[in-house]
Design an enzyme around this catalytic site. Structure first.
Site, PDB file in Angstrom:
ATOM      1  N   ILE A 160       0.934  -1.443  -0.506  1.00 45.12           N
ATOM      2  CA  ILE A 160       0.070   0.399   0.042  1.00 45.12           C
ATOM      3  C   ILE A 160       0.353   0.907   0.282  1.00 45.12           C
ATOM      4  O   ILE A 160       1.948   0.714   0.542  1.00 45.12           O
ATOM      5  CB  ILE A 160      -1.484  -0.003   1.209  1.00 45.12           C
ATOM      6  CG1 ILE A 160      -1.515   1.075   1.173  1.00 45.12           C
ATOM      7  CG2 ILE A 160      -0.356  -0.072   2.471  1.00 45.12           C
ATOM      8  CD1 ILE A 160      -3.448   0.676   1.784  1.00 45.12           C
ATOM      9  N   CYS A 161       0.365   2.197  -0.781  1.00 42.59           N
ATOM     10  CA  CYS A 161       0.611   3.571  -0.565  1.00 42.59           C
ATOM     11  C   CYS A 161       2.118   3.182  -1.893  1.00 42.59           C
ATOM     12  O   CYS A 161       2.626   3.695  -2.525  1.00 42.59           O
ATOM     13  CB  CYS A 161       1.282   3.775   0.635  1.00 42.59           C
ATOM     14  SG  CYS A 161       1.328   5.651   0.819  1.00 42.59           S
ATOM     15  N   HIS A 162       3.622   3.770  -0.089  1.00 37.98           N
ATOM     16  CA  HIS A 162       5.194   4.010  -0.927  1.00 37.98           C
ATOM     17  C   HIS A 162       5.667   2.708  -1.553  1.00 37.98           C
ATOM     18  O   HIS A 162       6.693   2.545  -1.601  1.00 37.98           O
ATOM     19  CB  HIS A 162       5.445   5.094  -0.127  1.00 37.98           C
ATOM     20  CG  HIS A 162       5.216   6.448  -0.801  1.00 37.98           C
ATOM     21  ND1 HIS A 162       4.305   7.212   0.193  1.00 37.98           N
ATOM     22  CD2 HIS A 162       5.471   7.426  -1.187  1.00 37.98           C
ATOM     23  CE1 HIS A 162       4.033   8.110  -0.414  1.00 37.98           C
ATOM     24  NE2 HIS A 162       5.074   8.335  -1.564  1.00 37.98           N
ATOM     25  N   TRP A 191       0.806   4.790  -4.192  1.00 40.14           N
ATOM     26  CA  TRP A 191       0.759   6.644  -4.333  1.00 40.14           C
ATOM     27  C   TRP A 191       0.644   7.137  -4.929  1.00 40.14           C
ATOM     28  O   TRP A 191       1.446   6.342  -6.193  1.00 40.14           O
ATOM     29  CB  TRP A 191       1.373   7.367  -2.370  1.00 40.14           C
ATOM     30  CG  TRP A 191       1.546   8.697  -2.550  1.00 40.14           C
ATOM     31  CD1 TRP A 191       2.699   9.436  -3.449  1.00 40.14           C
ATOM     32  CD2 TRP A 191       0.374   9.074  -1.704  1.00 40.14           C
ATOM     33  NE1 TRP A 191       1.928  10.659  -2.736  1.00 40.14           N
ATOM     34  CE2 TRP A 191       0.782  10.427  -2.348  1.00 40.14           C
ATOM     35  CE3 TRP A 191      -0.740   8.984  -1.510  1.00 40.14           C
ATOM     36  CZ2 TRP A 191       0.149  11.323  -1.489  1.00 40.14           C
ATOM     37  CZ3 TRP A 191      -1.426   9.733  -1.068  1.00 40.14           C
ATOM     38  CH2 TRP A 191      -1.031  11.187  -0.094  1.00 40.14           C
ATOM     39  N   SER A 216      -3.365  -0.841  -3.170  1.00 38.44           N
ATOM     40  CA  SER A 216      -3.547   0.481  -3.134  1.00 38.44           C
ATOM     41  C   SER A 216      -2.954   1.550  -2.492  1.00 38.44           C
ATOM     42  O   SER A 216      -2.179   1.364  -2.687  1.00 38.44           O
ATOM     43  CB  SER A 216      -4.315   0.412  -1.439  1.00 38.44           C
ATOM     44  OG  SER A 216      -6.036  -0.579  -1.839  1.00 38.44           O
TER      45      SER A 216
END
Length: 180
Positions: A105-107, A126, A158
């Site tokens: 998720i994200c970075h 991200w 995500s």
């Protein structure tokens, strides 16, 4: 089923660790905190220090084959540290080589880029990672959650903390399906 959560000693976004951790526990699985050093990791709430968490296993001593899946929480610093650690990168690659599911998720996909496992895959992250993912041979999409079934394993990604519910629901389901 044991699920590895790989983090650096400092810089993981706390909510991206704690909510997936709880989802794994709620599904009846065992979350295991794996880091590059023993002791405790320092989580963050954006740029502010948050809680610390005890490390269960050190990445150089852990084997992907002892886990049913891997979760890579984000935070800007966390994956940046991980992608500079050869043992962490190898650990991630082992999950792909062994056909085990991975969630990021994200970075966190920065670590996947470094492990050279995004080529031919469709994933989200991200938004600032879009170019890195494209340059590594992946296809970036702006979606709340993306499940990519490419090769012998599944990758669940995500974009951000707002996507955590969808992310947790998706990866818990995918991990359970992969376990048979």
């Amino acid at each position: 089923m044991r699920i590895a959560f790989l983090t650096a000693p400092e810089g993981v976004e706390q909510v991206e660790l704690t909510e997936p951790w709880q989802a794994v526990k709620d599904a009846g699985h065992e979350p295991v905190l794996v880091s590059t050093k023993s002791g405790r990791i320092q989580a963050f709430d954006h740029l502010d220090k948050a809680d610390t968490f005890p490390v269960d296993e050190v990445v150089g001593e852990a084997s992907a084959s002892s886990f049913g899946g891997l979760v890579l929480p984000g935070g800007v610093a966390n994956p940046d540290f991980l992608r500079m650690d050869d043992k962490a990168v190898s650990f991630v690659r082992e999950f792909f080589d062994g056909g085990r599911p991975v969630a990021a998720i994200c970075h966190a996909p920065w670590t996947l880029v470094e492990a050279d496992v995004v080529r031919g895959r469709v994933l989200t992250s991200w938004p600032s990672l879009r170019t890195d993912i494209k340059n590594a041979g992946g296809t970036w999409v702006d979606e709340q959650v993306r499940i990519c079934d490419h090769g012998s394993n599944k990758l669940v990604t995500s974009r951000k903390p707002d996507d955590l519910k969808a992310f947790c629901d998706a990866f818990v389901r995918v991990f359970a399906e992969s376990a048979g």
